[in-house]
Design a protein around this motif. Structure first.
Motif, PDB file in Angstrom:
ATOM      1  N   PRO A 117       4.532   8.978   6.172  1.00  0.00           N
ATOM      2  CA  PRO A 117       3.617   9.628   7.113  1.00  0.00           C
ATOM      3  C   PRO A 117       2.156   9.306   6.801  1.00  0.00           C
ATOM      4  CG  PRO A 117       4.806  11.256   5.806  1.00  0.00           C
ATOM      5  CD  PRO A 117       5.289   9.911   5.386  1.00  0.00           C
ATOM      6  N   TYR A 118       1.387   9.207   7.847  1.00  0.00           N
ATOM      7  CA  TYR A 118      -0.043   8.950   7.730  1.00  0.00           C
ATOM      8  C   TYR A 118      -0.773  10.279   7.530  1.00  0.00           C
ATOM      9  CZ  TYR A 118      -4.799   7.798   9.042  1.00  0.00           C
ATOM     10  OH  TYR A 118      -6.149   7.649   9.059  1.00  0.00           O
ATOM     11  N   LEU A 119      -1.724  10.297   6.613  1.00  0.00           N
ATOM     12  CA  LEU A 119      -2.537  11.493   6.383  1.00  0.00           C
ATOM     13  C   LEU A 119      -3.991  11.159   6.672  1.00  0.00           C
ATOM     14  CD1 LEU A 119      -1.073  12.724   2.982  1.00  0.00           C
ATOM     15  CD2 LEU A 119      -0.602  13.637   5.244  1.00  0.00           C
TER      16      LEU A 119
END
Length: 106
Positions: free
Chosen positions: A95-97
């Protein structure tokens, strides 16, 4: 390995990749076979070592692009397409943060 051996090895690798990437798609298999054979045939009489190395680099890049970027798709309905990715293309989704969390120091 001499350049003739490298050319033959890459020719076979492209055909193996073609068979894997376009599995069960007879039109794509045939089109890719014809294109590979045509390109190698057109450059069969090349004698310049520099040009041969350039062509080998291009062919190697094409093989990598085919292996890593092509995904088969099948029309199942007038407005639906099912993607059929090969197992070697699947990767874990990370996942991208927007704002990474800071590591706590112990």
């Amino acid at each position: 390995m001499g350049s003739r051996g490298q050319v033959l090895k890459l020719f076979k690798l492209l055909h193996r990749t073609r068979q894997e990437v376009f599995k069960n798609d007879t039109k794509a298999l045939e089109a890719a076979r014809q294109k590979i054979n045509e390109e190698f045939r057109n450059n069969r009489d090349e004698t310049s070592e520099e040009k041969i190395n350039e062509l080998l680099k291009i062919a190697s890049d094409v093989e990598v692009i085919l292996r890593t970027s092509v995904i088969q798709a099948v029309h199942t309905d007038s407005d639906k397409i099912v993607l059929i990715p090969r197992k070697d293309l699947l990767q874990d989704n990370i996942p991208y943060l927007d704002k990474p969390t800071k590591k706590q120091e112990s």
